[in-house]
Design a protein around this motif. Structure first.
Motif, PDB file in Angstrom:
ATOM      1  N   ASN A   1      91.640 103.434  28.438  1.00  0.00           N
ATOM      2  CA  ASN A   1      91.453 104.379  29.527  1.00  0.00           C
ATOM      3  C   ASN A   1      90.669 105.601  29.040  1.00  0.00           C
ATOM      4  N   ALA A   2      89.590 105.945  29.753  1.00  0.00           N
ATOM      5  CA  ALA A   2      88.826 107.147  29.399  1.00  0.00           C
ATOM      6  C   ALA A   2      89.479 108.334  30.104  1.00  0.00           C
ATOM      7  N   ASN A   3      90.317 109.004  29.375  1.00  0.00           N
ATOM      8  CA  ASN A   3      91.137 110.058  29.971  1.00  0.00           C
ATOM      9  C   ASN A   3      90.393 111.378  30.073  1.00  0.00           C
ATOM     10  N   ARG A   4      90.889 112.211  30.952  1.00  0.00           N
ATOM     11  CA  ARG A   4      90.496 113.615  30.947  1.00  0.00           C
ATOM     12  C   ARG A   4      91.666 114.404  31.517  1.00  0.00           C
ATOM     13  N   GLY A   5      92.219 115.287  30.708  1.00  0.00           N
ATOM     14  CA  GLY A   5      93.354 116.099  31.151  1.00  0.00           C
ATOM     15  C   GLY A   5      92.901 117.507  31.494  1.00  0.00           C
ATOM     16  N   ARG A   6      93.838 118.432  31.407  1.00  0.00           N
ATOM     17  CA  ARG A   6      93.551 119.824  31.758  1.00  0.00           C
ATOM     18  C   ARG A   6      93.641 120.680  30.502  1.00  0.00           C
ATOM     19  N   ALA A   7      92.664 121.542  30.323  1.00  0.00           N
ATOM     20  CA  ALA A   7      92.705 122.428  29.156  1.00  0.00           C
ATOM     21  C   ALA A   7      92.007 123.735  29.471  1.00  0.00           C
ATOM     22  N   SER A   8      92.370 124.756  28.705  1.00  0.00           N
ATOM     23  CA  SER A   8      91.712 126.057  28.827  1.00  0.00           C
ATOM     24  C   SER A   8      91.080 126.416  27.495  1.00  0.00           C
ATOM     25  N   VAL A   9      89.955 127.080  27.605  1.00  0.00           N
ATOM     26  CA  VAL A   9      89.256 127.548  26.407  1.00  0.00           C
ATOM     27  C   VAL A   9      88.819 128.980  26.649  1.00  0.00           C
ATOM     28  N   LYS A  10      88.975 129.787  25.632  1.00  0.00           N
ATOM     29  CA  LYS A  10      88.462 131.153  25.694  1.00  0.00           C
ATOM     30  C   LYS A  10      87.204 131.216  24.836  1.00  0.00           C
TER      31      LYS A  10
ATOM     32  N   GLN B   1      96.738 116.083  20.978  1.00  0.00           N
ATOM     33  CA  GLN B   1      95.625 115.201  20.650  1.00  0.00           C
ATOM     34  C   GLN B   1      96.122 113.765  20.599  1.00  0.00           C
ATOM     35  N   GLY B   2      95.881 113.051  21.695  1.00  0.00           N
ATOM     36  CA  GLY B   2      96.313 111.660  21.777  1.00  0.00           C
ATOM     37  C   GLY B   2      95.585 110.986  22.906  1.00  0.00           C
ATOM     38  N   GLY B   3      95.611 109.654  22.893  1.00  0.00           N
ATOM     39  CA  GLY B   3      94.994 108.910  23.981  1.00  0.00           C
ATOM     40  C   GLY B   3      93.502 109.123  24.086  1.00  0.00           C
ATOM     41  N   SER B   4      92.865 109.441  22.975  1.00  0.00           N
ATOM     42  CA  SER B   4      91.393 109.597  22.935  1.00  0.00           C
ATOM     43  C   SER B   4      90.885 110.556  24.007  1.00  0.00           C
ATOM     44  N   ALA B   5      91.617 111.626  24.280  1.00  0.00           N
ATOM     45  CA  ALA B   5      91.270 112.474  25.415  1.00  0.00           C
ATOM     46  C   ALA B   5      90.735 113.847  25.035  1.00  0.00           C
ATOM     47  N   THR B   6      90.783 114.215  23.767  1.00  0.00           N
ATOM     48  CA  THR B   6      90.500 115.603  23.412  1.00  0.00           C
ATOM     49  C   THR B   6      89.060 116.003  23.721  1.00  0.00           C
ATOM     50  N   LEU B   7      88.125 115.168  23.313  1.00  0.00           N
ATOM     51  CA  LEU B   7      86.731 115.552  23.528  1.00  0.00           C
ATOM     52  C   LEU B   7      86.446 115.711  25.025  1.00  0.00           C
ATOM     53  N   SER B   8      86.956 114.772  25.805  1.00  0.00           N
ATOM     54  CA  SER B   8      86.736 114.808  27.248  1.00  0.00           C
ATOM     55  C   SER B   8      87.422 116.021  27.876  1.00  0.00           C
TER      56      SER B   8
ATOM     57  N   GLY C   1      86.277 109.152  25.241  1.00  0.00           N
ATOM     58  CA  GLY C   1      86.971 109.096  23.947  1.00  0.00           C
ATOM     59  C   GLY C   1      86.711 107.804  23.205  1.00  0.00           C
ATOM     60  N   MET C   2      86.897 107.850  21.881  1.00  0.00           N
ATOM     61  CA  MET C   2      86.647 106.660  21.080  1.00  0.00           C
ATOM     62  C   MET C   2      87.691 106.363  20.021  1.00  0.00           C
ATOM     63  N   GLY C   3      88.662 107.236  19.845  1.00  0.00           N
ATOM     64  CA  GLY C   3      89.634 107.035  18.769  1.00  0.00           C
ATOM     65  C   GLY C   3      90.348 105.704  18.871  1.00  0.00           C
ATOM     66  N   GLU C   4      90.712 105.319  20.080  1.00  0.00           N
ATOM     67  CA  GLU C   4      91.494 104.089  20.260  1.00  0.00           C
ATOM     68  C   GLU C   4      90.599 102.845  20.221  1.00  0.00           C
TER      69      GLU C   4
END
Lengths: 708, 327
Positions: free
Chosen positions: A431-440, A496-503, A670-673
């Motif tokens: 699954n090519a995931n994308r969650g919610r994140a904030s960046v400053k 950081q899991g499910g190959s989702a961090t970059l996305s 993501g590509m880790g998995e």
């Protein structure tokens, strides 16, 4: 000024820190008054502690305290009924052999180690079973639904197909064994302020777990985890032993450091669960798939339930109108498993991708051709188009690079003396995931940029990827960008899991940089500067030392319209020795189809690492238990075999590198998995092509080759 | 803490003096096995006598023998020109063992003294007659995939883990031992023991003795020798089965032959019957197969290691074939 060794914009931003020892891992932090915790573990597999004699340990030199169920400090969540997590030190029950029953804290590690050996426990023992395969076969054994049954079209349609394959596949327990041992430094200070140095894939998750167990405000807890020496999933939760260390610190009022032994890595921080799977495939004689049935049993523990996506892939990876799946978990008296790279999909893909190869053989078709013939036009499970899928191109590229045309469909055709050669292929999908994140983002008048987010980097090169995204949006050289992570006080990001961090985090980086760019453009316009003026000049002109923007980013309705996956194709060439049964992987080609490649160097490393892990899964890795005692027997790096350099051949990595138009602003998935998923089947399929021997139980060790 | 005394000495004489005074002393050389055993609580010597600085590192030809000091490192021996030329089987066996890092510190004497890698021996919560006589054998009826098929007893089915020793037993080495009173010589094949009723004893070294050197007679086996190690991964893994094979060929006739196996017994396992069969015969596939069959007389599996009953003869054939094919 640090001398750069390799001048390349794509360099790993923390590479020099890692190779020069400057990267500081959790266990390396020296806190004033630091003490050392060592665990006492159960020597029985199931029962209750009847007595725990800690007197000798307490009297031993340097010992500060022995914390156990007899004297544990307050952990309010554990005082309540219910909840599923193991309530360490709030129970006298033993659920598995090697369960932590006390932590000895002393002023040196050696003293704590010795004192731990002086703690004497007595138990009442209950009958137990650690043998997963036995539990699967035992009609009386408890079994739980791991996922709702799935059915599309006719159930078990394979049974009436023109050509049918039905086989059973077995996976042993695998243990993550990252190089860095697990542990934590916990410092419970006055006013219930807690500072933690952790090995975690999620600083916010660790912070939340501690807050929840001890019922203290989340702001009281600071979690630091700047560098992590590998995780592979085992640091995706805050383990009971970490809570035990926080308890010990609370009790003694000093910082406590716990570092597990390699042996303890096998029992108390999870594993890839063992699995038994049956695949039924039906096809027409022309190679059209007409039925897929995937039934899986996975290992779980008696005290906590664990499930994963073992049967996911069967539902959509091939064009097929009749699909049904079933996933059952079976508790045994072992520590609870946890996701290990590729998690359940890697387990499922071994079975499915082996069976696909078996069907191709039954049809006398080239397995690559068979796969291409049954490549799905759309996601039949969700009845949606794929956002982006280039599998046919990936097959073509990989086949050319491995030399697939040399392959003969008839097993055992390629012989060189005692060596038999074969080629195998498999597909991986996640699954090519994308969650919610904030960046400053903080853009400074000196032209530099600082980005902050409470994400982690367990090795994939997160900091590098984020830096490159920002660099491309803002046209700032990567060397002027710093991405800060691994600190719970930074803006929210998921684990950081499910190959989702970059996305996930990358999208927020993109959005922050876009916002910064438009803010600067506005400032430039307001101060009558050219739109192309550089950021530093605009800020100086406006007398601003810096500007800051924080953005939250998440997916939108595109996820309802499209089915989003990352794909990989693994090609493997092996040679198998006829007399000794030794399998040598001769060449590997992995092709990634995961959208835009943001960071080519670290992306390639991900794929290489996945292939190495895949060789381990296929050929060497297995955690062995003596079921009479319930104890692991090969719990060390001499006997638990991860591949060594000499096992790994040339690995060629290729990326399709086409943006997914829908998933996120970068078009990157993501590509880790996917680097690991399916790999073991490619090896097993190559072994079959070489020898005609179909090994359905991993790992494929020489004895199994000789026996079949 | 479990305290122990650490002593360092620079002469054999003082080393032997020290060991004779205290029965619970051990010599420390490379320490690659002993330190692990101490950490795991398998052994707890009161004194460690560090002999790394004792001058026993010679590797030299003396008369019709090659002499190797007990404290020569595994790497030094494997890389030595004399060994590579005259005793390539030994160099190959050494290089098949452990990892480069371990070989750099491990010594010849230490290699001979290393203890079994049986998991039951290392886990002090498990039964093991070798570690704790009378406690039972965990491997019989348990995980015995790595275990012996020859010379076992109902007390112990552990294997000796060394590769080097397989070559040494094949090469008719002699071990020179010394105590405070003087030296004695033991044939390498008699140095290690079978488990019998005393599995706690790995070898015939006496408590007051040290290994000082090896004497290996010159031979004409160097052209056609091969060490085959079959293992679960390509490096840093103990042998499932290993075979040291060396042939002296005249045309295609076998003038002399040496065969020994590792991973199959409590001691380096010399295949005398197979050797005797091959002597004077053609170096043919049929004869190699016959020899392999003969070598397996009396082999016995314990369940998980039954595959060795096939892997061992196959490996003998392969090792002989490769040895023969060397130019």
């Amino acid at each position: 000024m640090e001398k750069r060794l390799i001048k390349d914009e794509n360099d790993r931003v923390d590479g020099i820190f890692k190779v020069t020892g400057k990267a500081k891992y959790f266990a390396e932090y020296e806190l004033p008054g630091l003490t050392y915790g060592v665990l006492v573990t159960s020597t029985i597999t199931k029962g209750r502690i009847t007595s725990l004699d800690t007197r000798a340990a307490e009297k031993a030199p340097g010992v500060i305290s022995v914390v156990s169920h007899l004297n544990k400090p307050s952990a309010p969540a554990y005082e309540q009924e219910g909840g599923s997590a193991m309530k360490i030190f709030y129970t006298d029950k033993i659920f598995y052999n090697g369960q932590p029953i006390a932590i000895v804290v002393a002023n040196t590690f050696e003293r704590a180690t010795y004192a731990a050996s002086l703690v004497k426990a007595t138990y009442t023992k209950d009958a137990f079973n650690t043998d997963f395969e036995k539990a699967v076969g035992d009609a009386q054994a408890k079994k739980l639904q791991g996922q709702p049954d799935y059915k599309r079209g006719i159930e078990n349609a394979y049974q009436t197909a023109e050509v049918k394959v039905e086989e059973k596949y077995h996976l042993p327990i695998e243990t993550h064994n990252p190089m860095e041992l697990h542990g934590i430094i916990a410092d419970w200070r006055t006013n219930n302020q807690v500072v933690v140095y952790a090995k975690t894939q999620g600083v916010k998750a660790t912070q939340g777990t501690i807050a929840n167990v001890f019922k203290i405000p989340i702001e009281n807890i600071q979690v630091n985890s700047e560098f992590v020496g590998g995780g592979f999933g085992m640091a995706l939760r805050t383990w009971p032993v970490e809570i035990a260390t926080v308890m010990a610190s609370r009790q003694i009022g000093k910082p406590v450091k716990l570092v597990l032994t390699r042996m303890q890595m096998f029992t108390m921080v999870g594993n890839r669960p063992a699995a038994v799977q049956t695949i039924g495939l039906g096809a027409k004689k022309d190679g059209t798939l007409t039925g897929i049935t995937h039934r899986a049993f996975g290992e779980t523990s008696v005290y906590e339930n664990f499930t994963e996506g073992v049967v996911n892939m069967a539902k959509f990876m091939y064009q097929c109108d009749n699909v049904n799946t079933q996933y059952t978990v079976v508790p045994v008296d072992l520590g609870v498993p946890i996701w290990m790279r590729g998690p359940g999909e890697a387990t499922g893909a071994f079975a499915l991708e082996s069976a696909i190869d078996e069907m191709a053989h039954a049809l006398d078709m080239d397995p690559l051709e068979f796969r291409i013939k049954n490549d799905p036009e759309k996601d039949q499970q969700r009845d949606k188009p794929f956002s982006d899928k280039n599998i046919k191109e990936a097959y073509r590229v990989g086949a050319q690079k491995i030399g697939w045309s040399e392959r003969k469909n008839k097993p055992g055709s390629l012989v060189d003396g005692q060596w038999k050669m074969g080629y195998g292929v498999s597909i991986g999908v996640f699954n090519a995931n994308r969650g919610r994140a904030s960046v400053k983002g903080i853009l400074k008048a000196d032209g530099s940029l600082v980005l902050q987010s409470a994400t982690s980097d367990i090795g994939p090169g997160t900091g590098t990827g984020m830096t490159l995204i920002a660099s491309r949006v803002l046209k700032i050289p990567a060397g002027k960008i710093k991405f800060e992570l691994g600190d719970s006080s930074l803006p929210q990001a998921p684990s950081q899991g499910g190959s989702a961090t970059l996305s996930t985090v990358g999208s927020a980086v993109n959005d922050v940089c876009v916002a910064l760019k438009s803010t600067v453009a506005e400032l430039a316009a307001n101060s009558n500067m050219d739109a192309t003026a550089n950021f530093a000049d605009v800020l100086k002109k406006n007398n601003l030392p810096s500007i800051e923007v924080t953005k939250q980013s998440q997916a939108g309705k595109e996820r309802d319209e499209y089915s989003m996956y990352s794909f990989s194709i693994h090609f493997v060439k092996v040679k198998v020795h006829s007399l000794t049964g030794v399998v040598k992987v001769d060449k590997i080609v992995s092709v990634g189809d995961s959208g835009t490649i943001v960071s080519p160097k670290t992306a390639r490393s991900q794929m290489v690492g996945g292939a190495v892990g895949g060789v381990g899964m296929a050929l060497t890795e297995e955690s062995i238990i003596d079921h009479r005692f319930g104890r692991y027997i090969n719990n060390n790096f001499a006997d638990y075999h991860v591949p060594v350099n000499a096992d790994i051949p040339e690995i060629e990595v290729h990326f399709i590198n086409k943006p997914d138009p829908y998933i996120n602003p970068m078009g990157a998935k993501g590509m880790g998995e996917i680097a690991l998923i399916g790999f073991s089947a490619a090896v097993a399929n190559a072994v079959f092509n070489a020898t005609g021997k179909r090994i359905r139980t991993l790992p494929i060790t020489p004895d199994k080759i000789l026996a079949s | 803490m479990i305290n122990f005394q650490y002593l360092r000495t620079t002469t054999s004489k003082s080393a032997l003096n020290l060991i004779s005074k205290d029965k619970n002393s051990k010599f420390l050389a490379g320490g690659t096995n002993l330190i692990d055993l101490m950490k795991r609580g398998v052994t707890s010597p009161e004194k460690l006598i560090d002999i790394n600085h004792v001058p026993l590192k010679q590797i030299e030809a003396v008369g019709d023998q090659i002499i190797i000091g007990a404290l020569a490192s595994n790497t030094a021996v494997a890389e030595h020109a004399l060994i590579k030329e005259k005793l390539p089987l030994l160099a190959m066996a050494l290089n098949a063992g452990a990892s480069a890092q371990l070989r750099n510190v491990a010594t010849v004497g230490g290699n001979m003294m290393q203890r079994t890698r049986c998991g039951y021996f290392y886990d002090t919560e498990m039964p093991c007659n070798k570690r704790q006589p009378g406690s039972g054998c965990g491997a019989i009826g348990g995980f015995n995939r790595m275990h012996a098929i020859f010379g076992t007893s109902d007390q112990c089915i552990a294997v000796h883990p060394s590769d080097m020793c397989i070559a040494l037993v094949a090469l008719d080495a002699t071990v020179v031992l010394s105590n405070a009173k003087g030296e004695r010589k033991v044939l390498f094949k008699d140095f290690h023991r079978l488990p019998g009723d005393t599995p706690q004893l790995d070898n015939n070294l006496k408590a007051d003795e040290m290994i000082v050197r090896l004497e290996i007679p010159n031979n004409n086996l160097n052209k056609n020798s091969y060490y085959l190690k079959v293992r679960d991964r390509a490096s840093y893994a103990f042998a499932l089965v290993s075979v040291g094979a060396a042939l002296e060929l005249s045309d295609n006739k076998i003038k002399d032959v040496r065969l020994a196996m590792g991973g199959v017994a409590h001691k380096p396992w010399r295949l005398t019957a197979a050797e005797n069969f091959l002597k004077g015969k053609e170096a043919s596939a049929e004869n190699f197969e016959q020899a392999a069959k003969l070598a397996m007389t009396d082999a016995k599996g314990f369940g998980e290691n039954n595959f060795k009953l096939q892997m061992a003869p196959n490996s003998i054939i392969e090792a002989l074939t490769v040895a023969k094919s060397k130019a």
